[in-house]
Design a protein around this motif. Structure first.
Motif, PDB file in Angstrom:
ATOM      1  N   VAL A 215       0.855  -1.193   0.000  1.00 26.77           N
ATOM      2  CA  VAL A 215       0.000   0.000   0.000  1.00 26.77           C
ATOM      3  C   VAL A 215       0.889   1.240   0.000  1.00 26.77           C
ATOM      4  O   VAL A 215       2.080   1.154   0.311  1.00 26.77           O
ATOM      5  CB  VAL A 215      -0.955   0.033   1.222  1.00 26.77           C
ATOM      6  N   ASP A 216       0.316   2.375  -0.353  1.00 32.76           N
ATOM      7  CA  ASP A 216       1.064   3.623  -0.272  1.00 32.76           C
ATOM      8  C   ASP A 216       1.581   3.824   1.149  1.00 32.76           C
ATOM      9  O   ASP A 216       0.905   3.494   2.131  1.00 32.76           O
ATOM     10  CB  ASP A 216       0.175   4.811  -0.641  1.00 32.76           C
ATOM     11  N   ALA A 217       2.776   4.369   1.238  1.00 29.73           N
ATOM     12  CA  ALA A 217       3.356   4.681   2.549  1.00 29.73           C
ATOM     13  C   ALA A 217       3.786   6.129   2.558  1.00 29.73           C
ATOM     14  O   ALA A 217       4.393   6.615   1.592  1.00 29.73           O
ATOM     15  CB  ALA A 217       4.542   3.771   2.839  1.00 29.73           C
ATOM     16  N   TYR A 218       3.458   6.821   3.622  1.00 32.38           N
ATOM     17  CA  TYR A 218       3.839   8.215   3.789  1.00 32.38           C
ATOM     18  C   TYR A 218       4.928   8.334   4.848  1.00 32.38           C
ATOM     19  O   TYR A 218       4.884   7.654   5.878  1.00 32.38           O
ATOM     20  CB  TYR A 218       2.645   9.066   4.227  1.00 32.38           C
ATOM     21  N   LEU A 219       5.881   9.212   4.583  1.00 32.86           N
ATOM     22  CA  LEU A 219       6.809   9.654   5.617  1.00 32.86           C
ATOM     23  C   LEU A 219       6.371  11.050   6.009  1.00 32.86           C
ATOM     24  O   LEU A 219       6.431  11.989   5.193  1.00 32.86           O
ATOM     25  CB  LEU A 219       8.254   9.666   5.116  1.00 32.86           C
ATOM     26  N   LEU A 220       5.894  11.183   7.235  1.00 32.08           N
ATOM     27  CA  LEU A 220       5.413  12.468   7.727  1.00 32.08           C
ATOM     28  C   LEU A 220       6.457  13.046   8.668  1.00 32.08           C
ATOM     29  O   LEU A 220       6.760  12.459   9.716  1.00 32.08           O
ATOM     30  CB  LEU A 220       4.083  12.294   8.471  1.00 32.08           C
ATOM     31  N   VAL A 221       7.026  14.193   8.290  1.00 26.50           N
ATOM     32  CA  VAL A 221       8.050  14.850   9.107  1.00 26.50           C
ATOM     33  C   VAL A 221       7.399  16.053   9.769  1.00 26.50           C
ATOM     34  O   VAL A 221       7.012  17.016   9.092  1.00 26.50           O
ATOM     35  CB  VAL A 221       9.259  15.283   8.258  1.00 26.50           C
ATOM     36  N   THR A 222       7.273  16.007  11.087  1.00 22.40           N
ATOM     37  CA  THR A 222       6.551  17.041  11.819  1.00 22.40           C
ATOM     38  C   THR A 222       7.518  18.055  12.430  1.00 22.40           C
ATOM     39  O   THR A 222       8.726  17.818  12.514  1.00 22.40           O
ATOM     40  CB  THR A 222       5.668  16.421  12.913  1.00 22.40           C
ATOM     41  N   MET A 229       2.598  19.442  19.507  1.00 25.25           N
ATOM     42  CA  MET A 229       1.824  19.649  18.283  1.00 25.25           C
ATOM     43  C   MET A 229       2.499  18.937  17.104  1.00 25.25           C
ATOM     44  O   MET A 229       2.832  19.548  16.101  1.00 25.25           O
ATOM     45  CB  MET A 229       1.675  21.138  17.990  1.00 25.25           C
ATOM     46  N   GLY A 230       2.715  17.641  17.252  1.00 20.80           N
ATOM     47  CA  GLY A 230       3.395  16.879  16.220  1.00 20.80           C
ATOM     48  C   GLY A 230       2.503  16.538  15.050  1.00 20.80           C
ATOM     49  O   GLY A 230       2.157  17.396  14.242  1.00 20.80           O
ATOM     50  N   ALA A 231       2.077  15.286  14.951  1.00 27.13           N
ATOM     51  CA  ALA A 231       1.324  14.816  13.780  1.00 27.13           C
ATOM     52  C   ALA A 231      -0.150  15.185  13.890  1.00 27.13           C
ATOM     53  O   ALA A 231      -1.039  14.337  13.864  1.00 27.13           O
ATOM     54  CB  ALA A 231       1.495  13.311  13.641  1.00 27.13           C
ATOM     55  N   THR A 232      -0.420  16.479  13.985  1.00 29.21           N
ATOM     56  CA  THR A 232      -1.804  16.948  14.118  1.00 29.21           C
ATOM     57  C   THR A 232      -2.535  16.994  12.788  1.00 29.21           C
ATOM     58  O   THR A 232      -3.761  17.069  12.756  1.00 29.21           O
ATOM     59  CB  THR A 232      -1.829  18.359  14.726  1.00 29.21           C
ATOM     60  N   HIS A 233      -1.808  16.961  11.674  1.00 30.26           N
ATOM     61  CA  HIS A 233      -2.436  17.081  10.364  1.00 30.26           C
ATOM     62  C   HIS A 233      -1.480  16.541   9.307  1.00 30.26           C
ATOM     63  O   HIS A 233      -0.365  16.150   9.617  1.00 30.26           O
ATOM     64  CB  HIS A 233      -2.783  18.543  10.073  1.00 30.26           C
ATOM     65  N   GLY A 234      -1.941  16.510   8.066  1.00 26.23           N
ATOM     66  CA  GLY A 234      -1.091  16.072   6.962  1.00 26.23           C
ATOM     67  C   GLY A 234      -1.415  14.685   6.439  1.00 26.23           C
ATOM     68  O   GLY A 234      -0.854  14.260   5.431  1.00 26.23           O
ATOM     69  N   SER A 301       4.687  10.869  21.978  1.00 25.01           N
ATOM     70  CA  SER A 301       5.305  10.952  20.663  1.00 25.01           C
ATOM     71  C   SER A 301       4.330  11.570  19.673  1.00 25.01           C
ATOM     72  O   SER A 301       3.258  12.061  20.042  1.00 25.01           O
ATOM     73  CB  SER A 301       5.715   9.552  20.193  1.00 25.01           C
ATOM     74  N   ASP A 302       4.668  11.507  18.390  1.00 21.90           N
ATOM     75  CA  ASP A 302       3.779  12.016  17.346  1.00 21.90           C
ATOM     76  C   ASP A 302       2.453  11.274  17.303  1.00 21.90           C
ATOM     77  O   ASP A 302       1.460  11.808  16.783  1.00 21.90           O
ATOM     78  CB  ASP A 302       4.461  11.903  15.976  1.00 21.90           C
ATOM     79  N   ALA A 303       2.402  10.056  17.817  1.00 20.03           N
ATOM     80  CA  ALA A 303       1.160   9.289  17.775  1.00 20.03           C
ATOM     81  C   ALA A 303       0.055   9.964  18.585  1.00 20.03           C
ATOM     82  O   ALA A 303      -1.122   9.922  18.201  1.00 20.03           O
ATOM     83  CB  ALA A 303       1.404   7.874  18.287  1.00 20.03           C
ATOM     84  N   ALA A 304       0.416  10.571  19.712  1.00 21.38           N
ATOM     85  CA  ALA A 304      -0.599  11.155  20.601  1.00 21.38           C
ATOM     86  C   ALA A 304      -1.359  12.304  19.948  1.00 21.38           C
ATOM     87  O   ALA A 304      -2.601  12.283  19.911  1.00 21.38           O
ATOM     88  CB  ALA A 304       0.050  11.600  21.906  1.00 21.38           C
ATOM     89  N   PRO A 305      -0.693  13.346  19.404  1.00 19.52           N
ATOM     90  CA  PRO A 305      -1.456  14.413  18.773  1.00 19.52           C
ATOM     91  C   PRO A 305      -2.230  13.946  17.546  1.00 19.52           C
ATOM     92  O   PRO A 305      -3.275  14.531  17.211  1.00 19.52           O
ATOM     93  CB  PRO A 305      -0.397  15.457  18.410  1.00 19.52           C
ATOM     94  N   ALA A 306      -1.751  12.906  16.861  1.00 16.83           N
ATOM     95  CA  ALA A 306      -2.491  12.384  15.711  1.00 16.83           C
ATOM     96  C   ALA A 306      -3.850  11.856  16.158  1.00 16.83           C
ATOM     97  O   ALA A 306      -4.887  12.182  15.554  1.00 16.83           O
ATOM     98  CB  ALA A 306      -1.683  11.285  15.027  1.00 16.83           C
ATOM     99  N   ILE A 307      -3.861  11.050  17.210  1.00 14.86           N
ATOM    100  CA  ILE A 307      -5.118  10.497  17.707  1.00 14.86           C
ATOM    101  C   ILE A 307      -5.984  11.592  18.313  1.00 14.86           C
ATOM    102  O   ILE A 307      -7.207  11.648  18.115  1.00 14.86           O
ATOM    103  CB  ILE A 307      -4.839   9.388  18.736  1.00 14.86           C
ATOM    104  N   GLU A 308      -5.371  12.503  19.063  1.00 16.47           N
ATOM    105  CA  GLU A 308      -6.127  13.592  19.690  1.00 16.47           C
ATOM    106  C   GLU A 308      -6.768  14.504  18.650  1.00 16.47           C
ATOM    107  O   GLU A 308      -7.790  15.138  18.918  1.00 16.47           O
ATOM    108  CB  GLU A 308      -5.199  14.395  20.596  1.00 16.47           C
ATOM    109  N   SER A 309      -6.178  14.566  17.448  1.00 15.70           N
ATOM    110  CA  SER A 309      -6.725  15.405  16.383  1.00 15.70           C
ATOM    111  C   SER A 309      -7.803  14.706  15.589  1.00 15.70           C
ATOM    112  O   SER A 309      -8.330  15.274  14.631  1.00 15.70           O
ATOM    113  CB  SER A 309      -5.596  15.847  15.441  1.00 15.70           C
ATOM    114  N   GLY A 310      -8.121  13.465  15.951  1.00 18.16           N
ATOM    115  CA  GLY A 310      -9.216  12.756  15.303  1.00 18.16           C
ATOM    116  C   GLY A 310      -8.808  11.750  14.255  1.00 18.16           C
ATOM    117  O   GLY A 310      -9.669  11.219  13.545  1.00 18.16           O
ATOM    118  N   MET A 311      -7.525  11.454  14.127  1.00 19.02           N
ATOM    119  CA  MET A 311      -7.078  10.488  13.135  1.00 19.02           C
ATOM    120  C   MET A 311      -7.573   9.097  13.514  1.00 19.02           C
ATOM    121  O   MET A 311      -7.427   8.659  14.647  1.00 19.02           O
ATOM    122  CB  MET A 311      -5.555  10.494  13.040  1.00 19.02           C
TER     123      MET A 311
END
Length: 387
Positions: A215-222, A229-234, A301-311
């Motif tokens: 599957v497609d894979a993204y590298l997200l650099v925050t 405020m890491g992986a909040t979007h993108g 880590s970046d996982a926390a803001p991602a989930i908190e932002s609704g991911m």
């Protein structure tokens, strides 16, 4: 699903380049340009958000579903709070770190004039034993107990202001990286530039070997992980799995090591996804990658803001072991290499639940669960006996 060879010279050189590029949270443009240049050289398409988060794409056999690896480019640092009448500078921390480890650090002060920078040193208020005697050993610890001595001929606040230094200017703690002959890396800001080097080395290995991704894979650099405020979007709802790459705590009472993969089971925000975490553990065991399981009480880590932002995605954490994190940090090249190797294995493997994860939602009866079943309750009355 292979364990690809990592270009260790590339990994080492990229890590040193990133470490020598200051990037405290809020002032990350320079390091993001370097990261983007490396990804462009590897031929990856990229997008940058309004806030400056970078997303690079590794194409897979399908784009209907995707996965992501998140890593942050920002580091701890400081900001000018006040210019004192004696020409010294009072600072506040950017990110969470102790002034105890800032004492003695060489720093770079960035002003609004992008062509001008100043150097200096963080010193305790009582820094001369010849003047203060034993008081240098009894002075308290805290950001109000230190100041920056800039390397300019200044004796007053007016002198400092004439240089263009203002409240709100960023101050970077110089990394001063060293690699020992036996592979230890000593430097500030290994969190998370060693992780960035592992991610870039993994991407390079995938590209060099023409690896097939399911599957497609993204590298997200925050750019704001150190301030929450890491992986909040993108990323969008096609992303079924997010693996954060960050430091793992090597300290008394912890299980993490500097030379292994370290898999976070829980951090200060709670447990990571049961299924994805066990999937990563299984890949380590299958491919004979040494790993440790650990829990981190004062860490996110970046996982926390991602989930908190609704991911809506499964999340996991893999870390390179760092001794004295946010202080005088140290890790080992073996650990960084093994993180890169795990990423190549993971990104070429199927999703944890390929069928279920095609859509962000589904039916309860189809939801995959682990095989542990609750024990049958004991009957109130044993067979053949009466109350």
């Amino acid at each position: 699903m292979d364990r690809l060879e990592i270009d260790l010279d590339y990994m080492r050189n990229v890590m040193l380049e990133l470490l020598r590029t200051p990037s405290p949270s809020g002032r990350t443009d320079a390091v993001m340009q370097i990261i983007g240049d490396h990804l462009a050289e590897l031929g990856l398409p990229m997008q940058v958000t309004r806030r400056g988060v970078l997303r690079a794409t590794l194409r897979g056999e399908t784009s209907d579903t995707a996965r992501a690896v998140a890593v942050h480019a920002d580091t701890i640092g400081c900001m000018v709070k006040r210019v004192k009448e004696n020409g010294r500078i009072e600072v506040v921390p950017v990110g969470t770190h102790s002034a105890r480890f800032a004492e003695g650090a060489h720093v770079t002060v960035f002003v609004d004039d992008l062509t001008q920078i100043y150097t200096g040193t963080v010193l305790p208020l009582m820094s001369s034993g010849h003047n203060f005697g034993e008081a240098v050993d009894t002075q308290g610890v805290g950001w109000h107990q230190v100041e920056i001595r800039i390397d300019e001929d200044v004796a007053s606040a007016a002198d400092v202001h004439d240089l263009g230094i203002r409240v709100g200017d960023f101050v970077a703690l110089d990394a001063a990286p060293q690699i020992t002959p036996n592979g230890y890396i000593k430097s500030r800001h290994l969190d998370d530039k060693a992780g960035l080097a592992a991610c870039l080395a993994a991407v390079k290995a995938l590209v060099d070997h023409d690896a097939v991704l399911p599957v497609d894979a993204y590298l997200l650099v925050t750019i704001g992980e150190e301030v929450g405020m890491g992986a909040t979007h993108g990323l969008d709802d096609r992303v079924a799995e997010l693996v954060a790459v960050d430091n793992a705590v090597v300290s008394e009472g912890q299980q993490s090591r500097e030379d292994t993969v370290n898999i976070g089971m829980l951090d200060s925000t709670g447990p990571f996804d049961y299924h994805l975490t066990r999937r990563l553990i299984g890949l380590c065991e299958e491919h004979q990658l040494p790993y440790r399981r650990d829990v981190y009480r004062f860490y996110r880590s970046d996982a926390a803001p991602a989930i908190e932002s609704g991911m809506e995605a499964r999340t996991a954490l893999v870390g390179f072991g760092v001794d004295s994190s946010h202080g005088h940090e140290r890790t080992h090249l073996d650990g960084v290499q093994r993180i890169a190797e795990l990423l190549t294995i993971y990104l070429t493997s199927p999703l944890t639940f390929s069928d279920w994860d095609e859509d962000p939602t589904g039916k309860l009866e189809d939801f995959p669960s682990h095989s542990v079943q609750p024990a049958e309750p004991e009957p109130e009355t044993a067979p053949g006996r009466h109350g």
